[in-house]
Design an enzyme around this catalytic site. Structure first.
Site, PDB file in Angstrom:
ATOM      1  N   TYR A 143      20.049 -36.236  -9.688  1.00 36.64           N
ATOM      2  CA  TYR A 143      18.820 -36.780  -8.718  1.00 36.64           C
ATOM      3  C   TYR A 143      19.319 -38.377  -8.721  1.00 36.64           C
ATOM      4  O   TYR A 143      19.167 -38.762  -7.685  1.00 36.64           O
ATOM      5  CB  TYR A 143      17.309 -36.571  -9.257  1.00 36.64           C
ATOM      6  CG  TYR A 143      16.486 -37.161  -8.530  1.00 36.64           C
ATOM      7  CD1 TYR A 143      16.190 -36.847  -7.318  1.00 36.64           C
ATOM      8  CD2 TYR A 143      15.695 -38.131  -9.081  1.00 36.64           C
ATOM      9  CE1 TYR A 143      15.232 -37.388  -6.527  1.00 36.64           C
ATOM     10  CE2 TYR A 143      14.783 -38.853  -8.491  1.00 36.64           C
ATOM     11  CZ  TYR A 143      14.304 -38.569  -7.103  1.00 36.64           C
ATOM     12  OH  TYR A 143      13.367 -38.778  -6.485  1.00 36.64           O
ATOM     13  N   GLY A 144      19.345 -38.944  -9.902  1.00 34.68           N
ATOM     14  CA  GLY A 144      19.386 -40.505  -9.759  1.00 34.68           C
ATOM     15  C   GLY A 144      20.662 -40.787  -9.011  1.00 34.68           C
ATOM     16  O   GLY A 144      20.767 -41.776  -8.441  1.00 34.68           O
TER      17      GLY A 144
END
Ligand SMILES: NC(=O)c1ccc[n+]([C@@H]2O[C@H](COP(=O)([O-])OP(=O)(O)OC[C@H]3O[C@@H](n4cnc5c(N)ncnc54)[C@H](OP(=O)(O)O)[C@@H]3O)[C@@H](O)[C@H]2O)c1
Length: 222
Positions: A143-144
């Site tokens: 996600y990051g």
């Protein structure tokens, strides 16, 4: 913002909806986009609506064309589309990885590309990458990374668009109570402290759009 034509992608989401409400109150003319037609129809916010799955490049172009057709111009694009997944990388499915990068990275690039072709000089493009684009975290690596890619894209787009006086704002709010973390495409959210109120985060983003800000780091939300 009076009379400004604003396309809001992800308008049914916690942040998209709060941004739409805020900009409507400032007199903007809205085009509201998200995937689910029933949720779009249920929004008590004035504006034209179109349901599209923005993972399709043609849908991103269609969203921009629809806004142009309805309002005759495009002044601002706000991209509040996003998905999250949690868990160690070795446990994440390839489908989840693909969804993260399609929605969180590919969609902002495609929407910006379509909007640049339609936007008058002096416009504004907003992407919401998030605080994770400043420091990635275990259990959220993919996600990051999908968000850091968007932040990196925004960094370069800011400079590319400058000659047309188009402002690109990369907004990096901390955890916000929109319910996003309770709807992961995969995995389960770790325990998180109380997040910010969506209306407060939206207010800061909308002040930036209406003002002259060129970047919204996480510190701008504290
Ligand atoms: N909440 C936070 O803590 C936080 C913090 C920093 C950054 N952000 C970022 O801020 C953005 C908005 O987050 P949020 O918290 O408001 O999330 P949210 O409430 O879950 O809203 C996500 C929005 O994205 C739309 N969407 C998802 N996939 C789509 C697709 N393929 N095509 C079209 N629309 C799609 C959803 O539409 P449907 O309802 O129609 O599916 C919904 O309107 C995201 O990029 C998120 O990563 C959030």
């Amino acid at each position: 913002m009076n009379g400004q034509s604003v396309l809001i992608a992800g308008a049914t989401g916690g942040l998209g909806c709060a941004i739409a409400r805020n900009l409507a109150a400032r007199g903007a003319t809205l085009t509201l986009v998200s995937r689910q037609a029933d949720k779009l129809e249920a929004l008590d916010i004035p504006g034209d609506r179109i349901a599209l799955d923005l993972r399709d490049p043609a849908a991103c172009q269609q969203a921009v064309d629809f806004a142009l057709g309805q309002t005759g111009k495009l002044d601002v694009l706000v991209n509040a589309v996003g998905v999250v997944a949690f868990g160690p990388v070795d446990e994440l499915s390839v489908d989840a990885l693909e969804e993260l990068f399609m929605v969180n990275t590919f969609v902002p690039v495609l929407l910006a590309k379509a909007a640049l072709g339609a936007m008058a000089d002096g416009g504004v493009i907003v992407n919401i990458s998030g605080v994770i684009a400043e420091q990635n975290l275990p259990g959220m690596a993919a996600y990051g990374a999908s968000k850091s890619a968007t932040r990196s894209f925004d960094e370069a787009l800011t400079r590319e668009a400058r000659r047309r006086k188009i402002r690109v704002i990369d907004a990096r709010p901390p955890h916000t109570e929109t319910g996003l973390a309770t709807r992961p495409v995969e995995g389960e959210a770790p325990k998180m402290g109380e997040g910010l109120a969506p209306d407060a985060v939206a207010g800061i983003i909308c002040d930036a759009i209406a003002g002259t800000a060129k970047d919204l780091p996480s510190s701008a939300f504290s």
